[in-house]
Design an enzyme around this catalytic site. Structure first.
Site, mmCIF file in Angstrom:
data_model
loop_
_atom_site.group_PDB
_atom_site.id
_atom_site.type_symbol
_atom_site.label_atom_id
_atom_site.label_comp_id
_atom_site.label_asym_id
_atom_site.label_seq_id
_atom_site.Cartn_x
_atom_site.Cartn_y
_atom_site.Cartn_z
ATOM 1 N N LYS A 146 -55.696 -39.537 42.916
ATOM 2 C CA LYS A 146 -54.529 -39.584 42.013
ATOM 3 C C LYS A 146 -53.236 -39.848 42.806
ATOM 4 C CE LYS A 146 -55.548 -35.418 40.445
ATOM 5 N NZ LYS A 146 -56.786 -35.234 41.220
ATOM 6 N N THR A 147 -53.075 -39.119 43.914
ATOM 7 C CA THR A 147 -51.861 -39.290 44.710
ATOM 8 C C THR A 147 -51.829 -40.688 45.329
ATOM 9 O OG1 THR A 147 -52.112 -36.961 45.267
ATOM 10 C CG2 THR A 147 -50.436 -38.176 46.483
ATOM 11 N N ASP B 190 -47.630 -33.303 40.741
ATOM 12 C CA ASP B 190 -49.032 -32.913 40.844
ATOM 13 C C ASP B 190 -49.217 -31.614 40.061
ATOM 14 O OD1 ASP B 190 -51.589 -33.185 41.676
ATOM 15 O OD2 ASP B 190 -51.248 -32.599 43.759
ATOM 16 N N THR C 160 -55.841 -31.788 37.100
ATOM 17 C CA THR C 160 -57.296 -31.674 37.168
ATOM 18 C C THR C 160 -57.824 -31.145 35.834
ATOM 19 O OG1 THR C 160 -56.945 -29.483 38.096
ATOM 20 C CG2 THR C 160 -57.411 -31.237 39.656
ATOM 21 N N ARG D 28 -61.946 -37.739 49.243
ATOM 22 C CA ARG D 28 -61.397 -36.783 50.215
ATOM 23 C C ARG D 28 -62.521 -36.082 50.976
ATOM 24 N NH1 ARG D 28 -57.377 -33.462 47.813
ATOM 25 N NH2 ARG D 28 -55.830 -34.857 48.696
HETATM 26 P P1 ADP Z 1 -55.870 -36.478 44.660
HETATM 27 O O1 ADP Z 1 -54.408 -36.761 44.549
HETATM 28 O O2 ADP Z 1 -56.653 -36.923 43.441
HETATM 29 O O3 ADP Z 1 -56.203 -35.061 45.041
HETATM 30 P P2 ADP Z 1 -55.706 -38.239 46.980
HETATM 31 O O4 ADP Z 1 -55.125 -39.477 46.422
HETATM 32 O O5 ADP Z 1 -54.800 -37.328 47.750
HETATM 33 O O6 ADP Z 1 -56.462 -37.396 45.828
HETATM 34 O O7 ADP Z 1 -56.966 -38.681 47.867
HETATM 35 C C1 ADP Z 1 -57.383 -37.973 49.015
HETATM 36 C C2 ADP Z 1 -57.758 -38.935 50.120
HETATM 37 O O8 ADP Z 1 -58.960 -39.615 49.737
HETATM 38 C C3 ADP Z 1 -56.747 -40.040 50.364
HETATM 39 O O9 ADP Z 1 -55.836 -39.696 51.370
HETATM 40 C C4 ADP Z 1 -57.576 -41.206 50.811
HETATM 41 O O10 ADP Z 1 -57.820 -41.146 52.194
HETATM 42 C C5 ADP Z 1 -58.877 -40.997 50.092
HETATM 43 N N1 ADP Z 1 -58.984 -41.804 48.866
HETATM 44 C C6 ADP Z 1 -58.778 -41.368 47.601
HETATM 45 N N2 ADP Z 1 -59.041 -42.336 46.713
HETATM 46 C C7 ADP Z 1 -59.420 -43.419 47.430
HETATM 47 C C8 ADP Z 1 -59.851 -44.752 47.071
HETATM 48 N N3 ADP Z 1 -59.969 -45.122 45.787
HETATM 49 N N4 ADP Z 1 -60.152 -45.612 48.066
HETATM 50 C C9 ADP Z 1 -60.060 -45.222 49.353
HETATM 51 N N5 ADP Z 1 -59.690 -43.971 49.760
HETATM 52 C C10 ADP Z 1 -59.377 -43.084 48.810
#
Ligand code: ADP
Length: 337
Positions: free
Chosen positions: A66-67, A111, A160, A219
């Site tokens: 998401k981030t 978030d 989430t 992640r």
């Molecule tokens: P969330 O915000 O949903 O908790 P993040 O965007 O922080 O997740 O993702 C965590 C890590 O996973 C990122 O820093 C990246 O390294 C990896 N990641 C997430 N989504 C992808 C994607 N679609 N392709 C490649 N790497 C990804």
């Protein structure tokens, strides 16, 4: 130890990893094809109309991207991304300071927006709709409201738990996107990318093993890769072979299906203490010693995805697959009603 792998909030180590591994281009952002396409179209259309894009809501489990997607969105808009979270905005003053410090066109990422307090939400509505903030000055009969114009911005909310979002807040997002678990081949591509960035040597079979055990979550893939790399460095010759991948993940007690200690504890609790279920969330949390939020955010979605548990109106039940996975004889006594 393995809690680090499953920690649903980014750890300090993740923050460092995120800086290097976070996708910097749409090509690096693997999978989630439909979401990516829809967002690109939204951005293009908004640019053509010379308007701000609508506010967006991303929902999906921790670590699903998401981030990362929000950073790409802001980059595509040539905008700054300001990052905050629901629990961090405690007072109206916090919100006012964030909003008034934005520049026109900025993207604000909140978030865990299901954890915004209700009062803050009330202040956020006019900000989302008309880019204004109504601040109350003074108290009692002398109180008066001052309207503050704030810069035009796009809000991206991430959560989430969509069900916990109040409907007035949810209604103010122009589009809602759900991020799904990743396919093994997409996880393998993410590993390949991380391997290149981190200059890791790895055998193709090892890529598959890590992808298989990574809870369909980027992640987790990156966390596992890092653990296995350490193992290869200390116990091997610096190359991640399939044996190194297997033995290090076995050591971390992450099994072939990617279950870790906590997942197995949840399954065993349902099977041994509640005769296979159904069991309600509160009882499951108390009997397994896990927090309800962690069960809901981390364990349950994955166990449901694997078909190891089912949710029925009276609670969770363990399925035959779960018994087989744990090597426990299936008694088939659970009632589905
Ligand atoms: P969330 O915000 O949903 O908790 P993040 O965007 O922080 O997740 O993702 C965590 C890590 O996973 C990122 O820093 C990246 O390294 C990896 N990641 C997430 N989504 C992808 C994607 N679609 N392709 C490649 N790497 C990804």
């Amino acid at each position: 130890m393995s809690r680090g792998i499953l920690e649903n909030k980014p750890t300090e180590e993740d923050k460092v990893l995120d800086l290097t591994l976070r996708p910097k281009t749409w090509e690096d952002y693997i999978g989630q094809g439909k979401v990516k396409k829809s967002i690109k179209v939204m951005i293009e259309a908004a640019k053509q109309r010379k308007e701000m894009p609508e506010h967006l809501l991303f929902y999906g489990g921790p670590g699903l991207g998401k981030t990362s997607l929000s950073y790409l969105f802001a980059k595509e808009m040539d905008a700054n991304l300001r990052v905050t979270s629901g629990p961090a905005i405690e007072r109206v003053g916090d919100l006012a300071s964030i909003l008034t410090n934005l520049s026109d066109g900025d993207v604000l990422f909140i978030d865990e927006c299901h954890r915004l307090n209700k009062l803050i939400e009330e202040y956020l509505y006019p900000a989302m709709e008309d880019f204004k903030l109504n601040i109350v000055l003074g108290k009692g009969p002398m109180a008066r409201t001052m309207e503050l114009k704030i810069p035009n911005f796009t809000l991206i909310g991430a959560t989430t738990r969509l069900a916990l979002l109040s409907s007035p807040l949810r209604d103010r997002f122009g589009a809602v996107f759900q991020l799904d678990f990743y396919k093994p081949e997409d996880l393998e591509k993410i590993i390949q990318h991380s391997v290149e960035v981190l200059e890791i040597k790895i055998e193709p079979e090892a890529v598959k093993i890590i992808a298989q055990r990574s809870r369909f979550t980027p992640r987790v893939v990156n966390r596992l890769l890092k653990r296995v790399r350490d193992w290869a460095q200390v116990e091997g010759k610096g190359i991640i072979t399939k044996d190194i991948a297997r033995s290090s993940l076995d050591f971390l007690e992450i099994d072939k299906q990617g279950l870790e200690v906590g997942d197995r504890k949840i399954l065993e609790t349902i099977i041994k203490k509640f005769d296979g279920g159904p069991v309600g969330l509160q009882n499951l949390a108390a009997a397994s010693g896990e927090e309800q939020d962690t069960i809901l955010d981390v364990y349950e979605p994955y166990l449901l995805q694997l078909g190891f548990i089912q949710r029925i109106p009276r609670g969770r039940i363990a399925t035959k697959l779960a018994y087989q996975h744990l090597g426990i004889k299936y008694t088939g006594t659970q009632t589905l009603l």
